[in-house]
Design an enzyme around this catalytic site. Structure first.
Site, PDB file in Angstrom:
ATOM      1  N   ASP A 153      52.488   8.238  82.625  1.00 41.73           N
ATOM      2  CA  ASP A 153      51.810   7.710  81.447  1.00 41.73           C
ATOM      3  C   ASP A 153      51.537   6.216  81.610  1.00 41.73           C
ATOM      4  O   ASP A 153      52.204   5.541  82.408  1.00 41.73           O
ATOM      5  CB  ASP A 153      52.675   7.905  80.198  1.00 41.73           C
ATOM      6  CG  ASP A 153      52.666   9.339  79.705  1.00 41.73           C
ATOM      7  OD1 ASP A 153      51.990  10.180  80.321  1.00 41.73           O
ATOM      8  OD2 ASP A 153      53.353   9.608  78.696  1.00 41.73           O
ATOM      9  N   GLU A 252      47.626  16.262  79.406  1.00 38.31           N
ATOM     10  CA  GLU A 252      48.436  15.047  79.553  1.00 38.31           C
ATOM     11  C   GLU A 252      48.166  14.071  78.411  1.00 38.31           C
ATOM     12  O   GLU A 252      47.030  13.749  78.086  1.00 38.31           O
ATOM     13  CB  GLU A 252      48.116  14.389  80.894  1.00 38.31           C
ATOM     14  CG  GLU A 252      49.066  13.267  81.265  1.00 38.31           C
ATOM     15  CD  GLU A 252      50.459  13.759  81.627  1.00 38.31           C
ATOM     16  OE1 GLU A 252      51.414  13.441  80.883  1.00 38.31           O
ATOM     17  OE2 GLU A 252      50.597  14.445  82.647  1.00 38.31           O
ATOM     18  N   THR A 253      49.251  13.613  77.792  1.00 39.60           N
ATOM     19  CA  THR A 253      49.169  12.669  76.686  1.00 39.60           C
ATOM     20  C   THR A 253      50.294  11.659  76.824  1.00 39.60           C
ATOM     21  O   THR A 253      51.192  11.822  77.656  1.00 39.60           O
ATOM     22  CB  THR A 253      49.260  13.408  75.339  1.00 39.60           C
ATOM     23  OG1 THR A 253      48.968  12.499  74.277  1.00 39.60           O
ATOM     24  CG2 THR A 253      50.644  13.975  75.109  1.00 39.60           C
ATOM     25  N   ASN A 255      53.540  10.462  76.087  1.00 40.53           N
ATOM     26  CA  ASN A 255      54.796  10.876  75.452  1.00 40.53           C
ATOM     27  C   ASN A 255      56.015  10.596  76.325  1.00 40.53           C
ATOM     28  O   ASN A 255      57.120  11.036  76.010  1.00 40.53           O
ATOM     29  CB  ASN A 255      54.758  12.369  75.081  1.00 40.53           C
ATOM     30  CG  ASN A 255      54.468  13.262  76.277  1.00 40.53           C
ATOM     31  OD1 ASN A 255      54.636  12.867  77.427  1.00 40.53           O
ATOM     32  ND2 ASN A 255      54.029  14.476  76.010  1.00 40.53           N
ATOM     33  N   ASP A 282      50.423  18.550  81.002  1.00 37.36           N
ATOM     34  CA  ASP A 282      51.405  17.486  80.797  1.00 37.36           C
ATOM     35  C   ASP A 282      52.653  17.741  81.647  1.00 37.36           C
ATOM     36  O   ASP A 282      53.277  18.800  81.574  1.00 37.36           O
ATOM     37  CB  ASP A 282      51.788  17.428  79.313  1.00 37.36           C
ATOM     38  CG  ASP A 282      52.406  16.107  78.927  1.00 37.36           C
ATOM     39  OD1 ASP A 282      53.350  15.684  79.620  1.00 37.36           O
ATOM     40  OD2 ASP A 282      51.957  15.506  77.933  1.00 37.36           O
ATOM     41  N   ASP A 390      40.464  20.893  67.908  1.00 38.88           N
ATOM     42  CA  ASP A 390      40.927  19.959  66.899  1.00 38.88           C
ATOM     43  C   ASP A 390      39.749  19.180  66.316  1.00 38.88           C
ATOM     44  O   ASP A 390      38.906  18.670  67.066  1.00 38.88           O
ATOM     45  CB  ASP A 390      41.937  18.998  67.538  1.00 38.88           C
ATOM     46  CG  ASP A 390      42.521  18.009  66.563  1.00 38.88           C
ATOM     47  OD1 ASP A 390      43.226  18.434  65.641  1.00 38.88           O
ATOM     48  OD2 ASP A 390      42.266  16.801  66.731  1.00 38.88           O
ATOM     49  N   GLU A 434      38.891  23.884  64.087  1.00 42.63           N
ATOM     50  CA  GLU A 434      39.408  23.249  62.881  1.00 42.63           C
ATOM     51  C   GLU A 434      38.175  22.576  62.273  1.00 42.63           C
ATOM     52  O   GLU A 434      37.734  21.526  62.752  1.00 42.63           O
ATOM     53  CB  GLU A 434      40.477  22.216  63.212  1.00 42.63           C
ATOM     54  CG  GLU A 434      41.041  21.566  61.961  1.00 42.63           C
ATOM     55  CD  GLU A 434      42.036  20.451  62.275  1.00 42.63           C
ATOM     56  OE1 GLU A 434      42.978  20.254  61.482  1.00 42.63           O
ATOM     57  OE2 GLU A 434      41.864  19.764  63.296  1.00 42.63           O
ATOM     58  N   ASP A 509      50.412  21.404  60.793  1.00 41.60           N
ATOM     59  CA  ASP A 509      50.014  20.258  59.980  1.00 41.60           C
ATOM     60  C   ASP A 509      50.353  20.519  58.512  1.00 41.60           C
ATOM     61  O   ASP A 509      49.492  20.891  57.723  1.00 41.60           O
ATOM     62  CB  ASP A 509      48.511  20.022  60.151  1.00 41.60           C
ATOM     63  CG  ASP A 509      48.076  18.650  59.676  1.00 41.60           C
ATOM     64  OD1 ASP A 509      48.936  17.887  59.225  1.00 41.60           O
ATOM     65  OD2 ASP A 509      46.882  18.356  59.760  1.00 41.60           O
TER      66      ASP A 509
END
Length: 730
Positions: A153, A252-253, A255, A282, A390, A434, A509
Site C-alpha cells: 500500500d 487492492e485498497t 488497508n 488484495d 457500487d 447500487e 451499509d
C-alpha cells in the site's frame, strides 16, 4: 534492451480486449489477459509493458529488484505505439529469477521533459495542475492501473506518512523508494472450475466481507480472514441454501495500516470502498501473500465455491478511486488526470457525485476501457460470475464538466451487451447496480437498462416501515403487495424480469438484520470494538420492539420470510442467519474488529434452522421465483379476493396471497391476534402448515422439515400479531 514501451494514443485506447467468445469459460487454457499491463511473452524470454495515456508527452519505465528502499535497476524511455519489449536476457541479475517490480514516471504539458531532470529535482516544472487538468510529475512513481498485483500500500505500518505522493511543497520529493509497484506475474491456467450458469432469479445471495467472514472462524486456522478461509466455508453456504456469495470489495485498497493498533478505529479502511488497483486481488486477504500468491489463492477460492454450485459475485467500485479528491499522485492521476477523472468546470478540481472522492469519468475512453478490461479480467481470467457496482449511476454520467446526466444507453448498456447473463440462465455475468449516489440526478432506481438488476430500496423501506413504523407511516396492503410481486412499477419495462430487483432488508451499509428489530436508533459513538464510527443514516425505520427479545426474534423471522417469499432475487448479509449484532452501530466502515467478524458460535441454532428451511423452501417451489411478471391473487381477512378499497386501506391488518396454486402466505400486520378465513385450497387438496413465524412455535424452529407439514383442518386460522404463516396445498 530492445524496443520501447507503448503509450497508447487516444484513438487507440484498448476497450475490451478478447471478446467473450474468445475467453475461457472453465478451467481449460491460460487465463485471459488485457492488451495493456505487463505480460511475459509465450516463450518466456521477454516482458511486454503497455500503458495508456492520452496527454502524457513522455513516460519512462523503472524496473526494480525490490519493492522499497532500492533504486531502479533499469530505466526505459517508452515510445508511442512501439509495443516494445524488455528482454529477459538483458535484465540485471538482481531482478532474475526474483520478482520483477515496476512503475512509471510521467511528463506532460504541465511538466515538460527536461534532459537535466533527475529524481528529486524540479527541472522542467511549470505548474502542478494546468488549466486542462494535467497533473504529471516525474518525481512521483505511479503504478500501472493494469497491474495484476501490487507490492504494498502507499501507507504501511512502517510508512505512515503520505507526503511522498503529494505535490505543492512536496512536488520534488521522489516517491519511488516507498511507492507501491506493479508485480509482473507469470501466465497461469484459468483454473477456476465449472461456472454455474443458473438464472439470477434462482439465486439467494449472501453478501459478506472476505476478512470478516472467517477471521473469527475456529475452523480456518492460520488462514482465517483470507480467500483460503472463505473457500473452507463453501460447503457451509451450500448447506444453508445460499447459491451466490457477494464479496465486498477485494481489489487492492489501502488497508495495510488497519492492524497497527488492533484496538483502534483510527485510519482503518475495513470495508475497502476505495480501490487502488482494479486488477489486483488484495494481498491482505490472502494466506499466501508472496508475489502471485493472492491471484492463485483467489482462483482456488472461486473453484471451491464453483464445486458447490455457488456463484462468486464481486462488489466493484468504479465510481472513484483511492486517490480521492486531493493532490496525491499514485496511479491514474499521475498518468492522465483529465483522462480518467471527471473535472469541474475550472479544470483544476473534480466533481464528486459519489460522495467519497473524485468521480471516475466513465464516458471517457481511458476510464471506460479500464472498466471494461477489468470486468473481463475478473470474469474470464479469475472465474467471477457477477458484479455488484457500487454507486453505479456515476458510470452512466454523460455530462461534464461540472454536471450530471444519467444515460442508461451509455456505458451501462455497453456493459450489459458485453457481459449480461441471459435472463433464463447461461453464459455471462450477473450485473447488479447500487442505483444511487449523493449528487443531484444520481437516484436512478428502476432506470438501468435490460441485462441489469438493481438493489431495490423500495422493498427494503416498505417492509421495514410496515413492520416497525405501523401507526406512524401508513403502508397499505396494496403497497406491500406490489413489493411482494417484484416491484413491477419499477422493473416491468424494456424486457426486464422480476429478478431485476434485488430484494433485501439489510446490507453491509446499515443495521444487521438482528439490529433492525432490536435497535430504536443508531449508536455509533460507543467504545471499541463496536465503535466509534462516523456517519450512517438517521432514517432506518428500525424498532427495538420495546426491548422484548422474543418479539425481536419473531420480527426477524417475519421480515426474512417476507423477503424470501417475494418475487425478485433475495440477498442477505453474512451473519443474518447467525443473529449477528453490531450493538446498533449502523455504519461500521472503519471497524476491523470482533464486532464486524462473524461469530460462528450461533451456527445451528433456531434462527439458522429457520433460515435454512426457508431457503430450501424457496428453491423447491418455482412459483416463488417467477421468470415473467405475474399478479399473485390477493385476499382479504375473509378469504375473498381483495378489493381495490381493501388494498388501499392502510388500516387493514391482513395481507394474504397465493403464489402459483400450491403456496399460500398470510401476514398479520396488526398488533392483535386475528382469526382469518383461508381461501379454498385447489380442488382435491387441503392446506398444510409449513411455517409460522409466531413466537409460540420457537420450540419447533417455526419451520418444519419437508414432509412434516401439519394439516389445517378448519377453514379458519388463528394468526398471531405481526406473524406470518406459510401454507402449501397437497
Amino acid at each position: 534492451m530492445r524496443g520501447a514501451i507503448l503509450i497508447v494514443a487516444a484513438a487507440c485506447v484498448h476497450h475490451s480486449g478478447v471478446t467473450g467468445s474468445d475467453a475461457p469459460g472453465s478451467d481449460a487454457g491460460l487465463a485471459w489477459q488485457p492488451a495493456l499491463g505487463a505480460h511475459w511473452t509465450p516463450a518466456g524470454d521477454a516482458v511486454v509493458f503497455r500503458v495508456a495515456s492520452t496527454r502524457a508527452t513522455r513516460i519512462e519505465l523503472d524496473v526494480f529488484a525490490a519493492p522499497t528502499g532500492a533504486p531502479a535497476v533499469q530505466t526505459v524511455a517508452m515510445t508511442q505505439e512501439a509495443g516494445a519489449t524488455v528482454w529477459r536476457a538483458e535484465l540485471p541479475a538482481a531482478v532474475l529469477p526474483a520478482t520483477i517490480y515496476y512503475g512509471y514516471r510521467v511528463w506532460g504539458p504541465n511538466w515538460p521533459y527536461d534532459p537535466s531532470w533527475q529524481p528529486g529535482s524540479d527541472a522542467g516544472w511549470q505548474t502542478d495542475c494546468d488549466a486542462a487538468g494535467n497533473r504529471m510529475n516525474p518525481n512521483k512513481l505511479v503504478f500501472d492501473p493494469y497491474a495484476a498485483e501490487l507490492s504494498h500500500d502507499p501507507e504501511t505500518p512502517t510508512q505512515a506518512d503520505g507526503s511522498p505522493y503529494a505535490v505543492g511543497s512536496h512536488r520534488d520529493t521522489d516517491s519511488a523508494p516507498v511507492a507501491p509497484k506493479g508485480i509482473v506475474l507469470r501466465d497461469q491456467p484459468a483454473d477456476f472450475g465449472q461456472k454455474p450458469t443458473r438464472a439470477l432469479a434462482d439465486d439467494i445471495i449472501y453478501e459478506v466481507h472476505v476478512r470478516g467472514f472467517t477471521e473469527a472462524d475456529p475452523t480456518a486456522g492460520s488462514c482465517a480472514g483470507t480467500y483460503a478461509g472463505a473457500a473452507g466455508r463453501a460447503s457451509y453456504l451450500a448447506s444453508l441454501g445460499v447459491t451466490a456469495i457477494e464479496l465486498m470489495p477485494i481489489a487492492e485498497t489501502e488497508n495495510d495500516r488497519n492492524d497497527v493498533d488492533p484496538a483502534s478505529d483510527t485510519g482503518d479502511n475495513y470495508w475497502g470502498y476505495s480501490t487502488l488497483a482494479y486488477f489486483a486481488p488484495d494481498r491482505r486477504y490472502a494466506c499466501d501473500r508472496s508475489p502471485g500468491g493472492p491471484t492463485a489463492e483467489f482462483r482456488a477460492m472461486v473453484k471451491a465455491f464453483h464445486a458447490q454450485g455457488i456463484k462468486v459475485v464481486l462488489d466493484v467500485v468504479y465510481n472513484h478511486t483511492a486517490e480521492g479528491g486531493g493532490s496525491s499522485l499514485l496511479s491514474l492521476r499521475g498518468l492522465d488526470n483529465a483522462g480518467y477523472y471527471q473535472l469541474d468546470a475550472a479544470g483544476t478540481g473534480y466533481t464528486n457525485d459519489n460522495g467519497v472522492g473524485a468521480d471516475v469519468a466513465a464516458q471517457k475512453p481511458l476510464a471506460s476501457g479500464l472498466i471494461l478490461d477489468s470486468l473481463h479480467y475478473w470474469k474470464d481470467a479469475m472465474g467471477v460470475d457477477g458484479f455488484r457496482f457500487d454507486l453505479a449511476p456515476v458510470l452512466g454520467n454523460t455530462c461534464g464538466p461540472g454536471c450530471f446526466t444519467f444515460d442508461p444507453t451509455s456505458l451501462p448498456r455497453t456493459i450489459a451487451q458485453q457481459f449480461a447473463r441471459p435472463a433464463g440462465g447461461g453464459d455471462g455475468a450477473d450485473l447488479i447496480a447500487e442505483p444511487w449516489g449523493v449528487g443531484a440526478g444520481t437516484y436512478q432506481v428502476g432506470h438501468f437498462p435490460a441485462g441489469w438488476s438493481e438493489w431495490n430500496d423500495h422493498v427494503r423501506d416498505t417492509v421495514r416501515q410496515d413492520q416497525n413504523d405501523a401507526g406512524t407511516i401508513a403502508i397499505t396492503p396494496g403497497a406491500l403487495a406490489t413489493r411482494i410481486a417484484g416491484s413491477p412499477d419499477l422493473y416491468d419495462h424494456d424486457g426486464r424480469a422480476p429478478s431485476a430487483g434485488i430484494t433485501y432488508l439489510v446490507s453491509h451499509d446499515g443495521f444487521t438484520l438482528h439490529d433492525l428489530y432490536a435497535c430504536a436508533a443508531p449508536n455509533n459513538t460507543q467504545a471499541w470494538p463496536y465503535g466509534p464510527s462516523s456517519g450512517g443514516s438517521t432514517t432506518n425505520y428500525s424498532w427495538d420492539h420495546g426491548g422484548d427479545p422474543v418479539a425481536q426474534r419473531q420480527a426477524v423471522r417475519t421480515g426474512l420470510a417476507l423477503e424470501l417469499l417475494a418475487a425478485g432475487t433475495p440477498m442477505i448479509t453474512g451473519g443474518d442467519e447467525l443473529a449477528r449484532t453490531i450493538q446498533c452501530n449502523n455504519n461500521p466502515y472503519n471497524l476491523d474488529s470482533t464486532a464486524t467478524w462473524l461469530d460462528w458460535s450461533s451456527q445451528g441454532d433456531a434462527l439458522w434452522t429457520f433460515a435454512q428451511r426457508l431457503f430450501q423452501f424457496r428453491a423447491a417451489h418455482p412459483e416463488l421465483r417467477p421468470a415473467t411478471w405475474l399478479t399473485p391473487p390477493l385476499y382479504d381477512a375473509n378469504g375473498q379476493p381483495a378489493s381495490a378499497a381493501y388494498l388501499g386501506d392502510a388500516t387493514q391488518p391482513i395481507v394474504m396471497w397465493t403464489a402459483g396454486t400450491t403456496t399460500l402466505v398470510a401476514y398479520n400486520r396488526g398488533a392483535a391476534k386475528l382469526t382469518i378465513t383461508l381461501p379454498p385450497a385447489p380442488a382435491g387438496l387441503s392446506w398444510w402448515r409449513a411455517a409460522n413465524t409466531a413466537a409460540f412455535l420457537e420450540p419447533q424452529d417455526n419451520f418444519v422439515p419437508p414432509g412434516q407439514e401439519q394439516q389445517v383442518t378448519t377453514p379458519t386460522y388463528d394468526l398471531d400479531a405481526r406473524a406470518l404463516v406459510l401454507l402449501i396445498a397437497r
